[in-house]
Design an enzyme around this catalytic site. Structure first.
Site, PDB file in Angstrom:
ATOM      1  N   ASN A  33       0.750  -1.133  -0.193  1.00 49.02           N
ATOM      2  CA  ASN A  33      -0.478  -0.214   0.695  1.00 49.02           C
ATOM      3  C   ASN A  33       0.546   1.280  -0.254  1.00 49.02           C
ATOM      4  O   ASN A  33      -0.035   2.322   0.119  1.00 49.02           O
ATOM      5  CB  ASN A  33      -0.938   0.044   0.943  1.00 49.02           C
ATOM      6  CG  ASN A  33       0.213  -0.129   2.611  1.00 49.02           C
ATOM      7  OD1 ASN A  33       0.860   0.151   2.084  1.00 49.02           O
ATOM      8  ND2 ASN A  33      -0.976  -0.088   3.910  1.00 49.02           N
ATOM      9  N   ASN A  79       3.425   3.220  12.518  1.00 49.64           N
ATOM     10  CA  ASN A  79       3.718   1.760  12.567  1.00 49.64           C
ATOM     11  C   ASN A  79       5.186   2.436  13.835  1.00 49.64           C
ATOM     12  O   ASN A  79       6.576   1.995  13.072  1.00 49.64           O
ATOM     13  CB  ASN A  79       3.947   1.467  11.424  1.00 49.64           C
ATOM     14  CG  ASN A  79       2.905   0.372  11.081  1.00 49.64           C
ATOM     15  OD1 ASN A  79       1.992   0.661  11.550  1.00 49.64           O
ATOM     16  ND2 ASN A  79       3.221  -0.284  10.251  1.00 49.64           N
ATOM     17  N   HIS A 136      -4.082   6.691  10.556  1.00 43.80           N
ATOM     18  CA  HIS A 136      -3.334   6.561   9.851  1.00 43.80           C
ATOM     19  C   HIS A 136      -3.829   6.680   8.073  1.00 43.80           C
ATOM     20  O   HIS A 136      -2.764   6.916   7.445  1.00 43.80           O
ATOM     21  CB  HIS A 136      -2.358   5.520   9.912  1.00 43.80           C
ATOM     22  CG  HIS A 136      -2.538   3.937   9.595  1.00 43.80           C
ATOM     23  ND1 HIS A 136      -3.526   3.287   9.528  1.00 43.80           N
ATOM     24  CD2 HIS A 136      -1.445   3.528   8.974  1.00 43.80           C
ATOM     25  CE1 HIS A 136      -3.433   2.418   8.850  1.00 43.80           C
ATOM     26  NE2 HIS A 136      -2.402   2.131   8.542  1.00 43.80           N
TER      27      HIS A 136
END
Length: 404
Positions: free
Chosen positions: A165, A278, A333
């Site tokens: 992604n 992350n 996010h």
């Protein structure tokens, strides 16, 4: 109050899980319940509205821990995040066809598994990273062996996109200003570091007394053999990811300024933010110094700018944090996946992809079918569910998208 669901609120064991949506799959709820049983969770777990089940831990979760860290909750794409720049040009100045601009960027920025043929980043960036990495691998020969080619090629991967992604986009905001936006992380070397320490945590937990509801929640406790080493390694990967985005943005600007791009002259007017989603950081919440792991969530302290992207056929947002204490000053996010990659590949075809990305200059082939917009949640619903967490500063619409 935008909290939609509280899991485990009145249970005798475990902390509450406060979820900013009711759209949660059962597999994610199961992961969150297991996570809530760990004795070192501080106060509660906050879960963002883009929540979905993930590898090791739930994507969209914000996990405050006392004197312990769960490597699998941080994940393997350590430091993955976003960067965005606003340019001096307006949408009306863009060429009618952005394919030459896309091809120029793809020429300068390797995508997928590719890397640069030679090192592109400055030595002033590389040397400090190299010194720190050697210190880590000197202690962990197993990691050095696992890195193999990555130990020799990480410098050539600095300034590359990766796959999945991750993306590079040109967007237009509500004022018709043009933005460059990108999403990437710590590439192959970050993945190796993550996998190595996740395995060490599982081995360490096999000899530890105490209840662990899931092996993926194996952790390092302060004072244990590998705690400090993991802190050092995860910090390195987060810094590498940050530099990767900076270098990639530099190369994108260079590409758009090249003759091949047929792109109008521009200057940079504003950098929105270069933010992780992350990662782990040391913060203070509810009177306690804790390690906050944001797995698929960004920091949203009062006044802090952040980036929340939608799918490649939808909208994205530049936001300003409201410093909401219940969310541990966090927000989503992105939109979050509504279905797995495999299901998206089975349910949709290339014609669907072309229809859903109409008006966006991007690849429209089977290789990116798993990233089709309808594989993601509705970004407008996600934003509405976190109205207590952030305010919208700019609304961006993609006009060009590059996927790995």
């Amino acid at each position: 109050m935008s909290i939609q669901l509280i899991l485990n609120e009145h249970a005798k064991n475990g902390v509450p899980v406060k979820i900013y949506t009711t759209d949660v799959e059962q597999s994610a709820l199961n992961q969150l319940y297991a996570l809530s049983q760990l004795q070192f969770i501080h106060s509660h777990i906050a879960v963002m509205p883009d929540v979905h089940a993930g590898k090791g831990a739930t994507v969209g979760s914000v996990i405050p821990t006392k004197s312990a860290i769960i490597p699998a909750a941080v994940g393997v794409d350590i430091g993955c995040g976003m960067n965005a720049l606003r340019l001096s040009i307006k949408a009306c100045q863009l060429p009618d066809n952005l394919k030459t601009a896309r091809l120029a960027i793809e020429k300068h920025v390797p995508v997928g598994f590719a890397k640069h043929k030679q090192i592109m980043a400055k030595m002033s960036t590389l040397d400090p990273l190299a010194i720190r990495l050697k210190r880590i691998t000197d202690k962990h020969k197993g990691l050095l062996k696992m890195l193999n080619n990555f130990e020799r090629t990480w410098a050539k991967q600095l300034g590359t996109l990766g796959g999945g992604n991750h993306f590079i986009e040109l967007c237009v905001d509500e004022n018709q200003d043009v933005w460059i936006m990108l999403h990437s992380g710590s590439r192959g070397i970050g993945s190796c570091i993550g996998e190595y320490f996740i395995t060490l945590a599982k081995k360490e937990n096999e000899t530890r007394l105490g209840y662990i509801p899931d092996r993926d929640l194996s952790y390092f406790a302060e004072g244990s053999a590998y705690f400090d080493d993991y802190i050092e390694a995860v910090g390195w990967a987060q810094d590498y990811a940050m530099e990767n985005r900076k270098e990639m943005m530099r190369l994108i600007i260079k590409a758009l300024q090249s003759k091949d791009a047929h792109f109008p002259h521009f200057t940079i007017t504003k950098e929105a933010i270069n933010c992780h989603h992350n990662y782990v950081s040391q913060e203070t919440h509810f009177g306690q110094d804790v390690y906050v792991t944001r797995k698929g969530a960004i920091s949203a302290y009062d006044g802090e700018l952040g980036i929340i992207p939608g799918s490649m056929g939808a909208k994205s947002y530049i936001v300003r944090g409201k410093g909401n204490r219940e969310s541990f000053c966090s927000c989503s996010h992105g939109a979050g996946r509504a279905m797995s990659r495999g299901k998206a590949m089975r349910q949709f075809n290339v014609d669907d992809l072309k229809a859903q990305t109409s008006g966006v200059e991007c690849r429209k082939d089977k290789g990116v079918l798993d990233e089709i917009p309808q594989a993601y949640k509705d970004i407008d619903v996600v934003m509405d569910n976190q109205r207590d967490l952030v305010e919208v500063v700019h609304t961006l619409k993609q006009v060009m998208c590059i996927k790995g």
